[in-house]
Every structure is written in structure tokens, then in C-alpha cells.
Write a protein that holds these residues in place. Structure first.
Motif, mmCIF file in Angstrom:
data_model
loop_
_atom_site.group_PDB
_atom_site.id
_atom_site.type_symbol
_atom_site.label_atom_id
_atom_site.label_comp_id
_atom_site.label_asym_id
_atom_site.label_seq_id
_atom_site.Cartn_x
_atom_site.Cartn_y
_atom_site.Cartn_z
ATOM 1 N N GLU A 244 0.821 -1.207 0.000
ATOM 2 C CA GLU A 244 0.000 0.000 0.000
ATOM 3 C C GLU A 244 0.859 1.262 0.000
ATOM 4 O O GLU A 244 0.551 2.220 -0.701
ATOM 5 C CB GLU A 244 -0.957 -0.003 1.203
ATOM 6 C CG GLU A 244 -2.047 -1.060 1.117
ATOM 7 C CD GLU A 244 -1.560 -2.481 1.439
ATOM 8 O OE1 GLU A 244 -0.490 -2.648 2.091
ATOM 9 O OE2 GLU A 244 -2.240 -3.434 1.014
ATOM 10 N N GLU B 297 0.943 3.984 -3.062
ATOM 11 C CA GLU B 297 0.656 5.391 -2.814
ATOM 12 C C GLU B 297 1.810 6.291 -3.259
ATOM 13 O O GLU B 297 1.596 7.333 -3.864
ATOM 14 C CB GLU B 297 0.375 5.605 -1.336
ATOM 15 C CG GLU B 297 0.054 7.040 -0.984
ATOM 16 C CD GLU B 297 -0.241 7.204 0.500
ATOM 17 O OE1 GLU B 297 0.181 8.217 1.055
ATOM 18 O OE2 GLU B 297 -0.893 6.308 1.075
ATOM 19 N N ASN B 298 3.048 5.882 -2.965
ATOM 20 C CA ASN B 298 4.200 6.732 -3.235
ATOM 21 C C ASN B 298 4.736 6.640 -4.660
ATOM 22 O O ASN B 298 5.382 7.578 -5.119
ATOM 23 C CB ASN B 298 5.323 6.422 -2.242
ATOM 24 C CG ASN B 298 5.011 6.976 -0.882
ATOM 25 O OD1 ASN B 298 5.171 8.158 -0.642
ATOM 26 N ND2 ASN B 298 4.513 6.130 0.011
ATOM 27 N N TRP C 253 2.712 5.083 -7.475
ATOM 28 C CA TRP C 253 1.618 5.190 -8.447
ATOM 29 C C TRP C 253 0.655 6.322 -8.133
ATOM 30 O O TRP C 253 -0.095 6.752 -8.992
ATOM 31 C CB TRP C 253 0.856 3.870 -8.538
ATOM 32 C CG TRP C 253 1.502 2.905 -9.463
ATOM 33 C CD1 TRP C 253 1.217 2.738 -10.786
ATOM 34 C CD2 TRP C 253 2.542 1.973 -9.157
ATOM 35 N NE1 TRP C 253 2.027 1.758 -11.316
ATOM 36 C CE2 TRP C 253 2.853 1.274 -10.333
ATOM 37 C CE3 TRP C 253 3.248 1.654 -8.003
ATOM 38 C CZ2 TRP C 253 3.824 0.283 -10.403
ATOM 39 C CZ3 TRP C 253 4.215 0.677 -8.060
ATOM 40 C CH2 TRP C 253 4.492 0.002 -9.246
ATOM 41 N N GLY C 254 0.618 6.757 -6.883
ATOM 42 C CA GLY C 254 -0.334 7.803 -6.505
ATOM 43 C C GLY C 254 -1.713 7.221 -6.291
ATOM 44 O O GLY C 254 -1.879 6.222 -5.614
ATOM 45 N N ASP C 255 -2.716 7.823 -6.900
ATOM 46 C CA ASP C 255 -4.105 7.405 -6.734
ATOM 47 C C ASP C 255 -4.386 6.174 -7.591
ATOM 48 O O ASP C 255 -4.516 6.260 -8.799
ATOM 49 C CB ASP C 255 -5.037 8.547 -7.135
ATOM 50 C CG ASP C 255 -6.491 8.201 -6.896
ATOM 51 O OD1 ASP C 255 -6.767 7.376 -6.003
ATOM 52 O OD2 ASP C 255 -7.351 8.750 -7.605
ATOM 53 N N VAL C 256 -4.461 5.019 -6.952
ATOM 54 C CA VAL C 256 -4.731 3.769 -7.653
ATOM 55 C C VAL C 256 -6.188 3.387 -7.403
ATOM 56 O O VAL C 256 -6.631 3.320 -6.259
ATOM 57 C CB VAL C 256 -3.789 2.642 -7.168
ATOM 58 C CG1 VAL C 256 -4.136 1.329 -7.820
ATOM 59 C CG2 VAL C 256 -2.348 3.017 -7.463
ATOM 60 N N GLN C 257 -6.911 3.152 -8.471
ATOM 61 C CA GLN C 257 -8.340 2.825 -8.357
ATOM 62 C C GLN C 257 -8.578 1.476 -7.694
ATOM 63 O O GLN C 257 -9.526 1.296 -6.970
ATOM 64 C CB GLN C 257 -8.985 2.846 -9.748
ATOM 65 C CG GLN C 257 -8.941 4.200 -10.422
ATOM 66 C CD GLN C 257 -9.701 5.248 -9.634
ATOM 67 O OE1 GLN C 257 -10.705 4.968 -9.009
ATOM 68 N NE2 GLN C 257 -9.211 6.474 -9.644
ATOM 69 N N ASP C 258 -7.715 0.507 -7.981
ATOM 70 C CA ASP C 258 -7.876 -0.835 -7.431
ATOM 71 C C ASP C 258 -6.657 -1.198 -6.591
ATOM 72 O O ASP C 258 -5.663 -1.690 -7.121
ATOM 73 C CB ASP C 258 -8.062 -1.856 -8.562
ATOM 74 C CG ASP C 258 -8.246 -3.275 -8.058
ATOM 75 O OD1 ASP C 258 -8.407 -3.468 -6.830
ATOM 76 O OD2 ASP C 258 -8.229 -4.200 -8.884
ATOM 77 N N PRO C 259 -6.695 -0.942 -5.276
ATOM 78 C CA PRO C 259 -5.535 -1.250 -4.443
ATOM 79 C C PRO C 259 -5.209 -2.741 -4.379
ATOM 80 O O PRO C 259 -4.141 -3.122 -3.946
ATOM 81 C CB PRO C 259 -5.908 -0.704 -3.067
ATOM 82 C CG PRO C 259 -7.380 -0.575 -3.085
ATOM 83 C CD PRO C 259 -7.806 -0.398 -4.514
#
Length: 93
Positions: free
Chosen positions: A41, A45-46, A48-54
Motif C-alpha cells: 500500500e 501510494e508513493n 503510483w499515486g491514486d490507484v483505483q484498485d488497491p
């Protein structure tokens, strides 16, 4: 030694290893963390940034790409998996 602007890394080799933009960003993040274990996670976050499917396996895929490019044949991987915790970069001495 990572050269982010050129997306190249040298590991005691005469020829640089060329990385994709994302591979370079992932390796740079792992270097900046100083060998600490980082969760999937945190990496998502660091890097890819905003990922729709974690739940996506982006981290695992790109860790695999880096291992294939960076690890010498028959040697331990520079990127270690800590099951249930995440990944960390081990810098050879």
C-alpha cells in the motif's frame, strides 16, 4: 547507482541497465526508504499515486521486472520480500 533523469542504474557493471519510467520511480522510492520494509500500500501510494484498485498486482509485477533486470544470475535478490509485510531493498556492501 541510479540516475533517475536518464532512468539508468549501474550495479558495478560497465553497461548501464535501462529502466522504464515506473521501474525507475519504484527503485528510487526503495532507495529513499533506506532499506526499511515498505508495504504494498505504501509503495502504491508513493510510486503510483491514486490507484483505483488497491488489490491490483502492480507492485508485484514491477518488483519482478526490477529483479529480472538487476539481480545477478544465481545471487540473492536485491529486493527482498517480507511475507505479509512488504518489500525492502538490500544494498550490497
Amino acid at each position: 547507482m541510479l540516475e533517475p533523469a536518464r532512468r539508468e542504474v549501474r550495479l558495478g557493471r560497465s553497461e548501464p541497465v535501462h529502466l522504464s519510467r515506473r521501474e525507475s520511480a519504484l527503485l528510487e522510492y526503495l532507495i529513499r526508504t533506506g532499506g526499511d520494509v515498505r508495504s504494498k500500500e505504501e509503495i502504491l501510494e508513493n510510486v503510483w499515486g491514486d490507484v483505483q484498485d488497491p488489490g491490483a498486482n502492480l507492485v508485484e509485477v514491477y518488483i519482478g521486472y526490477l529483479r529480472r533486470k538487476l539481480d545477478p544470475p544465481g545471487a540473492d535478490s536485491l529486493i527482498r520480500t517480507h511475507r505479509g509485510q512488504g518489500y525492502r531493498l538490500v544494498v550490497p556492501s
